[in-house]
Design a protein around this motif. Structure first.
Motif: not given
Length: 325
Positions: A293-301, A308-310, A312-318
């Protein structure tokens, strides 16, 4: 030097002179000859008859039979044993005789009671036993023929003749209404046949045992004699064996109970081990589930962070494209 007088050869070799065949009256017999110390005499219609001595082995037969009778009468006190040269008087058609059987029995049902203070019996014995002497043919004839006829005619119910040899053993009884003897009924054949008394209920013996003379321990275990030879010893022995068997059975039951207890304890221990193993397995499974469960939660996070990073990056490129245009 010895202080004791030394008897001369003539004195040392003097033996009592037998009065066998001497004529005496009955009164003289009772007074002078009945209790003579050196030789024993019976009285046959006015004439003394010396009572012979049996050989040692016949004496052993007599002792064995006496012991058998003693055991019987101890358990079945229906009469008394008489020995010690006690005589009795028989008034017969052929004349009066006074006999001293080697062994006799007076039953309690006898019309003439045995007086404990008398040295002779005033009635007729119920059983007469003679230990046969074969030293002279006349002695054999007297016991096997003469006394047999006298005792039968005088009313003695049973008459036994004992001897070390099978061929000289005899056991007679009078049937009701008869004045002569016939052999007592036997069971079996040969020297191992059983003789049973008519006047002593349950008293029996093997003819061959008179010659073999088994010891007391053997006869008390023998079915022929076990009912009247020390049955209390046999019962006590059987009770002891039964008690020992009961003790062994109790010990066996205790051992079986102990084994059952140990098996139950092993079963309980195995069940406890199984329970602990199941708990361990559950805990392990729970830990593995928690880990997954922890590994799944960590993977989801991590996936969310990447999204979120992508974004943010797409927003910055736009934004950069908008500014350049």
């Amino acid at each position: 030097m010895s202080q004791w007088p030394i008897p001369d050869e003539q004195t040392a070799s003097v033996e009592p002179v037998s009065a066998d065949g001497q004529l005496v009256s009955e009164a003289e017999y009772w007074q002078d000859w009945y209790n003579t110390g050196d030789l024993s005499y019976e009285w046959n219609n006015g004439r003394l008859e010396e009572k012979p001595v049996s050989d040692f082995e016949t004496f052993q037969v007599y002792l064995w039979f006496l012991e058998l009778l003693r055991h019987y009468l101890r358990l079945q006190p229906i009469g008394k044993l008489v020995a010690l040269e006690m005589g009795f008087r028989l008034a017969l058609r052929s004349g009066t005789v006074i006999r001293k059987p080697d062994l006799a029995v007076v039953l309690d049902t006898n019309p003439v009671a045995l007086d404990l203070t008398h040295s002779s019996y005033h009635g007729v014995f119920d059983l007469c036993v003679e230990a046969l002497s074969t030293e002279k043919p006349a002695y054999v004839h007297r016991d096997l023929v003469v006394k047999k006829a006298e005792y039968a005619a005088g009313g003695v119910p049973e008459y036994y003749v004992l001897h070390r040899e099978h061929g000289n053993l005899a056991f007679y009884g009078r049937t009701r209404g008869s004045s002569v003897y016939s052999p007592l009924p036997t069971e079996g054949s040969g020297d191992d046949r059983l003789v049973r008394s008519r006047i002593l209920p349950g008293f029996q013996f093997r003819v061959s045992d008179l010659i073999r003379r088994p010891d007391l321990d053997a006869i008390r275990r023998d079915p022929v004699y076990s009912s009247f030879v020390l049955p209390e010893w046999t019962r006590a022995e059987q009770e002891q064996v039964q008690a020992e068997q009961a003790r062994l059975q109790a010990e066996q039951a205790q051992a079986q109970a102990e084994q059952a207890r140990l098996r139950a304890e092993r079963t309980q221990a195995q069940a406890e081990q199984a329970r602990l193993q199941a708990e361990h397995d559950r805990d392990k499974a729970s830990r593995e589930r928690d880990k997954l469960s922890r590994e799944r939660d960590e993977a989801l996070a991590e996936a969310r962070r990447e999204v979120a990073a992508r974004a943010a990056l797409e927003a910055e490129l736009a934004s950069l494209r908008n500014r350049s245009s």
